[in-house]
Design an enzyme around this catalytic site. Sequence first.
Site, PDB file in Angstrom:
ATOM      1  N   HIS A 161      -3.835  -4.921  -0.240  1.00 11.56           N
ATOM      2  CA  HIS A 161      -3.393  -5.417   1.069  1.00 11.56           C
ATOM      3  C   HIS A 161      -3.409  -6.946   1.072  1.00 11.56           C
ATOM      4  O   HIS A 161      -4.476  -7.547   1.219  1.00 11.56           O
ATOM      5  CB  HIS A 161      -4.330  -4.902   2.166  1.00 11.56           C
ATOM      6  CG  HIS A 161      -4.175  -3.448   2.460  1.00 11.56           C
ATOM      7  ND1 HIS A 161      -3.284  -2.970   3.393  1.00 11.56           N
ATOM      8  CD2 HIS A 161      -4.788  -2.364   1.927  1.00 11.56           C
ATOM      9  CE1 HIS A 161      -3.358  -1.650   3.439  1.00 11.56           C
ATOM     10  NE2 HIS A 161      -4.255  -1.256   2.554  1.00 11.56           N
TER      11      HIS A 161
ATOM     12  N   CYS B 151       0.834  -1.197   0.000  1.00 10.85           N
ATOM     13  CA  CYS B 151       0.000   0.000   0.000  1.00 10.85           C
ATOM     14  C   CYS B 151       0.878   1.260   0.000  1.00 10.85           C
ATOM     15  O   CYS B 151       1.628   1.471  -0.949  1.00 10.85           O
ATOM     16  CB  CYS B 151      -1.001  -0.027   1.148  1.00 10.85           C
ATOM     17  SG  CYS B 151      -2.349   1.181   0.954  1.00 10.85           S
TER      18      CYS B 151
ATOM     19  N   GLU C  46      -2.530  -8.846   3.404  1.00 12.63           N
ATOM     20  CA  GLU C  46      -2.963  -9.309   4.727  1.00 12.63           C
ATOM     21  C   GLU C  46      -4.483  -9.300   4.869  1.00 12.63           C
ATOM     22  O   GLU C  46      -5.016  -9.898   5.809  1.00 12.63           O
ATOM     23  CB  GLU C  46      -2.312  -8.459   5.822  1.00 12.63           C
ATOM     24  CG  GLU C  46      -2.888  -7.079   6.032  1.00 12.63           C
ATOM     25  CD  GLU C  46      -2.380  -6.025   5.062  1.00 12.63           C
ATOM     26  OE1 GLU C  46      -2.658  -4.831   5.293  1.00 12.63           O
ATOM     27  OE2 GLU C  46      -1.696  -6.391   4.069  1.00 12.63           O
TER      28      GLU C  46
END
Length: 214
Positions: free
Chosen positions: A194, A90, A196
């Site tokens: 992202h 990001c 994650e």
Amino acid sequence: MRNITMAEAIALIDYGAGNLHSVYNALKSAGAEHIAVTDDPVLVRGAKRIVLPGVGSFRACYEGLTSIPGMVAALEERVLGANVPFLGICVGMQLMATRGLEHGECPGLNWIAGEVRRISRTDPAIRVPHMGWNDVALTPHHGDHGLIEEGEAYFLHSYHFVPDNGHDIAAMTDHGGGLVAAVARDNIIGVQFHPEKSQAYGLDLLRNFLEWNP
């Protein structure tokens, strides 16, 4: 900061601007055994892999990173000098640009020439920030590293990286027009989405990063 040693293999950079807990857990889920959540340039200089997350504005992230004495020099020594694998996430990806234009012009690390601009609203139906799941499509320049695959990932951003050289663009997404989803060069990769938060798709990317030997 945790009590860690130089034996840690992955440096997850803590500069007050990253979603560290989620990235740490995702790296563990992907198979990472030794992760140093660190703001210590000495540990960065011993890292075998480096992950730079980022949440918030370009300027705040840049100022947070550069406020740590010796951190940028340590990153450049390992990433640009020693060619260790690097992943920017990001705003951590955006910081590789020459400059960002959020809240006025702000310099970046200038590892990949280009600038970070606000997403243009060409259609009133297009919302900014770009938030949610979207396709990731490879470009002809994605390289042979095999880290990024076609699929869907989770995005959350109002600004996007526009590299000067199209050969640095590894993947694109579409939000009222094309937006860069990933950049790559040599031992460096950056993703706008992202991993994650991208469930199986994101974990696959992190697994690939952990095995990557550019």
